[in-house]
Design a protein around this motif. Structure first.
Motif, PDB file in Angstrom:
ATOM      1  N   PHE A 142      39.385  36.437  39.649  1.00  0.00           N
ATOM      2  CA  PHE A 142      38.091  36.473  40.323  1.00  0.00           C
ATOM      3  C   PHE A 142      38.119  35.742  41.663  1.00  0.00           C
ATOM      4  CE2 PHE A 142      34.073  34.273  41.153  1.00  0.00           C
ATOM      5  CZ  PHE A 142      33.156  35.309  41.133  1.00  0.00           C
ATOM      6  N   LYS A 143      38.798  34.590  41.726  1.00  0.00           N
ATOM      7  CA  LYS A 143      38.737  33.776  42.945  1.00  0.00           C
ATOM      8  C   LYS A 143      39.334  34.496  44.149  1.00  0.00           C
ATOM      9  CE  LYS A 143      43.012  31.095  42.341  1.00  0.00           C
ATOM     10  NZ  LYS A 143      43.572  29.721  42.322  1.00  0.00           N
ATOM     11  N   TYR A 144      40.243  35.437  43.911  1.00  0.00           N
ATOM     12  CA  TYR A 144      40.840  36.156  45.027  1.00  0.00           C
ATOM     13  C   TYR A 144      39.935  37.264  45.559  1.00  0.00           C
ATOM     14  CZ  TYR A 144      45.017  33.481  44.207  1.00  0.00           C
ATOM     15  OH  TYR A 144      45.896  32.438  44.072  1.00  0.00           O
ATOM     16  N   ARG A 145      38.787  37.432  44.947  1.00  0.00           N
ATOM     17  CA  ARG A 145      37.777  38.322  45.510  1.00  0.00           C
ATOM     18  C   ARG A 145      36.928  37.586  46.549  1.00  0.00           C
ATOM     19  NH1 ARG A 145      37.816  42.961  42.637  1.00  0.00           N
ATOM     20  NH2 ARG A 145      38.568  42.918  40.480  1.00  0.00           N
ATOM     21  N   LYS A 182      42.548  26.322  32.030  1.00  0.00           N
ATOM     22  CA  LYS A 182      43.139  26.806  33.277  1.00  0.00           C
ATOM     23  C   LYS A 182      42.375  28.044  33.713  1.00  0.00           C
ATOM     24  CE  LYS A 182      46.681  29.259  30.596  1.00  0.00           C
ATOM     25  NZ  LYS A 182      48.130  29.399  30.321  1.00  0.00           N
ATOM     26  N   THR A 183      42.657  28.513  34.925  1.00  0.00           N
ATOM     27  CA  THR A 183      41.870  29.629  35.455  1.00  0.00           C
ATOM     28  C   THR A 183      42.044  30.907  34.643  1.00  0.00           C
ATOM     29  OG1 THR A 183      43.652  30.065  37.046  1.00  0.00           O
ATOM     30  CG2 THR A 183      41.794  28.734  37.808  1.00  0.00           C
ATOM     31  N   ASP A 184      43.165  31.056  33.953  1.00  0.00           N
ATOM     32  CA  ASP A 184      43.349  32.233  33.098  1.00  0.00           C
ATOM     33  C   ASP A 184      42.424  32.202  31.888  1.00  0.00           C
ATOM     34  OD1 ASP A 184      45.281  33.390  34.672  1.00  0.00           O
ATOM     35  OD2 ASP A 184      46.959  32.549  33.550  1.00  0.00           O
ATOM     36  N   ASN A 224      41.003  46.265  36.227  1.00  0.00           N
ATOM     37  CA  ASN A 224      40.358  46.060  37.523  1.00  0.00           C
ATOM     38  C   ASN A 224      39.015  46.782  37.513  1.00  0.00           C
ATOM     39  OD1 ASN A 224      39.527  45.922  40.179  1.00  0.00           O
ATOM     40  ND2 ASN A 224      41.553  46.316  41.029  1.00  0.00           N
ATOM     41  N   PHE A 225      37.939  45.997  37.532  1.00  0.00           N
ATOM     42  CA  PHE A 225      36.599  46.570  37.457  1.00  0.00           C
ATOM     43  C   PHE A 225      35.964  46.765  38.833  1.00  0.00           C
ATOM     44  CE2 PHE A 225      37.341  44.934  33.250  1.00  0.00           C
ATOM     45  CZ  PHE A 225      36.764  45.881  32.427  1.00  0.00           C
ATOM     46  N   GLY A 226      36.782  46.720  39.866  1.00  0.00           N
ATOM     47  CA  GLY A 226      36.283  47.044  41.196  1.00  0.00           C
ATOM     48  C   GLY A 226      35.760  45.852  41.966  1.00  0.00           C
ATOM     49  N   ASP A 227      35.268  46.142  43.149  1.00  0.00           N
ATOM     50  CA  ASP A 227      34.788  45.094  44.047  1.00  0.00           C
ATOM     51  C   ASP A 227      33.610  44.340  43.443  1.00  0.00           C
ATOM     52  OD1 ASP A 227      36.688  45.856  45.885  1.00  0.00           O
ATOM     53  OD2 ASP A 227      35.320  47.163  47.006  1.00  0.00           O
ATOM     54  N   LEU A 228      33.531  43.085  43.806  1.00  0.00           N
ATOM     55  CA  LEU A 228      32.465  42.219  43.316  1.00  0.00           C
ATOM     56  C   LEU A 228      31.148  42.580  43.997  1.00  0.00           C
ATOM     57  CD1 LEU A 228      32.358  39.767  41.379  1.00  0.00           C
ATOM     58  CD2 LEU A 228      32.542  38.306  43.403  1.00  0.00           C
ATOM     59  N   ARG A 229      30.095  42.689  43.206  1.00  0.00           N
ATOM     60  CA  ARG A 229      28.788  43.046  43.756  1.00  0.00           C
ATOM     61  C   ARG A 229      27.895  41.834  43.960  1.00  0.00           C
ATOM     62  NH1 ARG A 229      27.351  48.574  40.324  1.00  0.00           N
ATOM     63  NH2 ARG A 229      29.430  49.512  40.511  1.00  0.00           N
ATOM     64  N   SER A 230      28.210  40.759  43.268  1.00  0.00           N
ATOM     65  CA  SER A 230      27.425  39.536  43.391  1.00  0.00           C
ATOM     66  C   SER A 230      28.277  38.366  42.930  1.00  0.00           C
ATOM     67  CB  SER A 230      26.158  39.619  42.531  1.00  0.00           C
ATOM     68  OG  SER A 230      25.535  38.349  42.428  1.00  0.00           O
ATOM     69  N   LEU A 288      40.545  25.093  42.637  1.00  0.00           N
ATOM     70  CA  LEU A 288      39.518  26.072  42.971  1.00  0.00           C
ATOM     71  C   LEU A 288      38.949  25.843  44.368  1.00  0.00           C
ATOM     72  CD1 LEU A 288      37.648  26.212  39.547  1.00  0.00           C
ATOM     73  CD2 LEU A 288      39.279  27.870  40.471  1.00  0.00           C
ATOM     74  N   LEU A 289      38.831  24.583  44.754  1.00  0.00           N
ATOM     75  CA  LEU A 289      38.265  24.260  46.064  1.00  0.00           C
ATOM     76  C   LEU A 289      39.240  24.565  47.196  1.00  0.00           C
ATOM     77  CD1 LEU A 289      35.819  22.920  47.543  1.00  0.00           C
ATOM     78  CD2 LEU A 289      37.099  20.770  47.391  1.00  0.00           C
TER      79      LEU A 289
END
Length: 428
Positions: A142-145, A182-184, A224-230, A288-289
């Protein structure tokens, strides 16, 4: 609904996902198939994950109420491998603690199985199936979005508060130490049901690639559920396969945590408890930061993780450990664990000294590897995306987690009151 195009057929000699697991035996995996209905309730849609002990599938719940706003679930179909039967049963056992006190708000940020059943394969093998709420993706993906792979501070504060609520629930209400934060293992929710419905439609039009060997079909997962909408999605702490229930009857001392997140008491062989998760979270927040690891000098000259290098960098960042912790190493590092544990090299070990390579402090309490302590490393310099008062508040926040002595770390409940979580970024 018919498929718009036939699925891509993979070469028979190409290893697909679980086939790459060492010692792979196909008969141990449940032969799930899209369209199949399990337990007269869950219709399998697509494969979204795999591992040594399971495959993971998106499914549709068929017998929910008509007005159900989100009829999608995740099925974790475990293998029938007797060598890993205890792993599946352990996760199921942890689930009993996770679901006993769900009136507490923090339970919303913990992903527990809400159903389970046994699935029988055509050959008669039995497979435990755990049923979870469907989630979008792990935080690691998620963070790479987000721009630069970093979570903006304003958003990180919200997520940190939610994760702390989840940890408060685990520690105070369930008496569980996660041990593998962890992030996973932090999953992000879907923005809305339309994301899943459009994904399912796309899967129908473009089915999963696959190959068939004999009577078994192996699918290439698609998660992969596609681009983030929010950005306003909820994080939930997941995967309790390595979690431990604290019963207070005996100290917990065996190896836990991914190497990057090892708490100092773990490396020294001393008893650990809920505060190990708190250390874990402090390290994770830096990641994360800043989109980089807090500890960056953990490897030997051969490129292998070493506990002495990790402790050396802790000393560089936080100063030398208190004598009290050093005394605990002396007390515990040679005391055998309840059972043996495999190290990264596959060798089985019985004590912390054998596993991590200690002791790391001599009879006078001096670190025995001073030559590898990094020079000119300061915790303040590790934060580059914040300035002024905001940076000061963040550093004070994580310092409450990254304390040498476990008993000096703040609890999840106490950390939820920290000023950084509620500071106004516009005033920095």
């Amino acid at each position: 609904m018919g498929s718009s195009q036939p699925p891509r057929i993979l070469p028979a000699d190409e290893l697909v996902e679980e086939e790459r697991v060492p010692g792979y035996r196909p008969e141990l995996y449940y032969p799930a198939t899209p369209g199949q209905v399990l337990n007269s309730r869950y219709k399998i849609l697509t494969k979204i994950g795999w591992g040594r002990t399971s495959t993971v599938w998106l499914a549709q719940e068929l017998d929910g109420p008509e007005e159900m706003p989100f009829p999608y679930v995740t099925l974790k179909l475990t293998t029938a491998d007797p060598d890993f039967e205890d792993v599946a049963l352990h996760e199921l056992n942890m689930n009993k603690y996770l679901t006993k006190d769900t009136y507490f708000a923090g339970s919303l940020f913990v992903r527990a199985a809400f159903d389970h059943f046994m699935a029988t394969s055509p050959t008669g093998t039995e497979h435990l199936c755990l049923v979870f709420d469907a989630m979008r993706e792990p935080l690691s993906q998620f963070k790479y979005r987000l721009p630069g792979g970093c979570i903006p501070p304003s958003l990180l504060k919200v997520y940190a508060e939610f994760i702390l609520q989840g940890l408060e629930y685990l520690h105070s209400h369930c008496q569980i130490v996660h041990t593998d934060l962890k992030t996973d293992n932090i999953l992000m929710s879907f923005e809305d049901v339309n994301v899943v419905e459009e994904y399912v439609k796309a899967q129908d039009e473009h089915p999963m690639p696959r190959k068939t060997i004999g009577d078994r079909t192996i699918y290439l997962s698609h998660n992969n559920f596609g681009d983030l909408r929010s950005y306003w999605v909820l994080p939930r702490i997941a995967d309790f396969g390595l979690a431990h229930h604290v019963d207070g009857k005996r100290p917990l001392r065996h190896p836990i945590q991914p190497p990057l997140y090892h708490a100092p008491e773990v490396l020294l062989g001393a008893p650990w408890s809920y505060s190990a998760d708190i250390w874990n979270l402090g390290v994770l927040l830096f990641e994360l930061l800043e989109n980089r690891q807090l500890f960056r000098h953990l490897e030997s000259q051969k490129g292998v993780y070493t506990a002495q290098a990790h402790l050396a960098e802790m000393i560089a960042l936080f100063g030398p450990p208190p004598q009290k912790l050093i005394e605990q190493e002396k007390q515990w590092c040679d005391v055998p664990w309840d059972r043996s544990f495999p190290g990264p090299d596959g060798t089985w070990y019985d004590t912390a000294r054998e596993y991590y390579g200690g002791p790391f402090f001599d009879s006078k309490g001096h670190f025995t590897h001073t030559q590898i302590i990094p020079k000119d490393v300061r915790l303040d310099d590790c934060v580059t995306c914040l300035t002024g008062k905001e940076k000061e508040l963040f550093l004070n926040f994580v310092r409450k987690m990254l304390r040498w002595l476990p008993e000096e770390r703040k609890t999840a409940k106490e950390l939820r009151e920290d000023p950084w979580l509620y500071s106004d970024l516009d005033k920095t």
